[in-house]
Design an enzyme around this catalytic site. Structure first.
Site, short mmCIF file in Angstrom:
data_model
loop_
_atom_site.label_atom_id
_atom_site.label_comp_id
_atom_site.label_asym_id
_atom_site.label_seq_id
_atom_site.Cartn_x
_atom_site.Cartn_y
_atom_site.Cartn_z
N THR A 147 -1.11 73.10 47.31
CA THR A 147 -0.32 72.57 48.45
C THR A 147 -1.21 72.32 49.69
O THR A 147 -0.78 71.67 50.63
CB THR A 147 0.76 73.59 48.87
OG1 THR A 147 0.08 74.78 49.33
CG2 THR A 147 1.69 73.95 47.73
N ARG A 165 -6.58 78.73 51.72
CA ARG A 165 -5.85 77.47 51.56
C ARG A 165 -5.41 77.35 50.09
O ARG A 165 -6.23 77.42 49.19
CB ARG A 165 -6.77 76.31 51.94
CG ARG A 165 -6.07 74.98 52.07
CD ARG A 165 -6.94 74.00 52.81
NE ARG A 165 -7.16 74.45 54.17
CZ ARG A 165 -6.33 74.21 55.19
NH1 ARG A 165 -5.27 73.49 55.00
NH2 ARG A 165 -6.60 74.67 56.38
N ASP A 195 -21.36 76.48 57.87
CA ASP A 195 -20.28 77.43 57.58
C ASP A 195 -20.56 78.74 58.32
O ASP A 195 -21.52 79.45 58.01
CB ASP A 195 -20.20 77.67 56.08
CG ASP A 195 -18.99 78.51 55.71
OD1 ASP A 195 -18.15 78.02 54.94
OD2 ASP A 195 -18.87 79.65 56.21
N1 URA Z 1 -15.56 76.30 59.32
C1 URA Z 1 -16.89 76.49 59.46
O1 URA Z 1 -17.40 77.59 59.27
N2 URA Z 1 -17.64 75.44 59.84
C2 URA Z 1 -17.13 74.22 60.09
O2 URA Z 1 -17.87 73.30 60.44
C3 URA Z 1 -15.75 74.04 59.93
C4 URA Z 1 -14.98 75.10 59.54
#
Ligand code: URA
Length: 209
Positions: free
Chosen positions: A108, A104, A200
Site C-alpha cells: 500500500t 512503509r 541515508d
Molecule cells: N531519508 C534519508 O535518510 N535520506 C534521504 O535523503 C531521504 C530520506
C-alpha cells in the site's frame, strides 16, 4: 499557520558541510548530528515562557527568571531520529523520550507503526519530533498523526535537512505544527532521496549499508 524556521547559523552551516561529505565516517557523523541537534535545541526552545522567582546570590536577594513548568517530550522517529536525541537531551535534560517506529507497507506504500512507546501524559507535554531527514513527509506526517491520535496537543518537528516537498506535505496536513530545519535542499530524486542531502541518515549514523 505553523511556521517554518531555517536555522542558518554559521556553526550549523559549518557542521552541515561535514555531514553532507561522503568521506565523513560514522563516528564523526554521529558527533556532528549530536552537535547540530544541540544547537537546534537552542532555537526550538526560543518561545518558552519564563517566570520570575526570588533567589539569593552571595551578595543579595534578587529576582531572576526560570522556564515556567514546561513538560517536554522528545520523540525520535526510528531509526535515524535516535541520532538527534543525545544532543537535545544535553540542553533539555528533563525531557522524557518516546519512540515511534514506522515502516512503509510494500503493497500500500502507507506508513505502518511497528513500535510506539510514549510518556503516558503526552497530552500535557510539548512534543518535539526528531528525524534528521524530511523527504516526502510521509513518515513525519504519519508520526505526527499517531501522536495526535494519542492525545498530543502541541507538536514541533525538527529535521536537519528537508526537501521542499516534505515541508509542503507537513504544512498542508498539520498546519499547527512548527517545523525547524537547518537546511531546505533543492529537491527529491526518483528514489525519494534529498538532493544534495547526505544520503541515508540511518545508514550513515549506524554504519550499515
Ligand atoms: N531519508 C534519508 O535518510 N535520506 C534521504 O535523503 C531521504 C530520506
Amino acid at each position: 499557520m505553523g511556521k517554518v524556521v531555517v536555522l542558518d547559523h554559521p556553526l550549523i552551516k559549518h557542521k552541515l558541510t561535514f555531514i553532507r561529505d561522503k568521506n565523513t565516517g560514522a563516528k564523526e557523523f554521529r558527533e556532528l548530528v549530536k552537535e547540530i541537534s544541540m544547537l537546534m535545541a537552542y532555537e526550538v526552545t526560543r518561545d518558552f515562557t519564563l517566570e520570575e522567582i526570588e533567589i539569593e546570590t552571595p551578595i543579595c536577594k534578587t529576582k531572576s527568571q526560570i522556564i515556567s513548568g514546561k513538560k517536554l517530550g522528545l520523540v525520535p522517529v526510528l531509526r535515524a531520529g535516535l541520532g538527534m536525541v543525545d544532543g537535545m537531551l544535553n540542553i533539555l535534560p528533563a525531557a522524557k523520550v518516546g519512540h515511534i517506529g514506522l515502516y512503509r507497507d510494500p503493497k500500500t506504500f502507507k506508513p505502518v507503526e511497528y513500535f510506539c512507546k510514549l510518556p503516558q501524559d503526552i497530552g500535557e507535554r510539548d512534543l518535539i519530533v526528531l528525524d534528521p531527514m524530511l523527504a516526502t513527509g510521509g513518515s513525519a506526517t504519519a508520526a505526527i498523526g499517531f501522536l495526535k491520535k494519542r492525545g498530543a496537543q502541541n507538536i514541533k518537528l525538527v529535521n536537519i535537512i528537508a526537501a521542499p516537498e516534505g515541508i509542503e506535505k507537513v504544512k498542508s496536513t498539520y498546519p499547527d505544527v512548527d517545523i525547524y530545519v537547518a537546511s531546505i535542499d533543492e529537491k527529491l530524486n526518483e528514489h525519494a532521496y534529498i538532493v544534495p542531502g547526505l544520503g541515508d541518515a540511518g545508514d550513515r549514523l549506524f554504519g550499515t549499508k
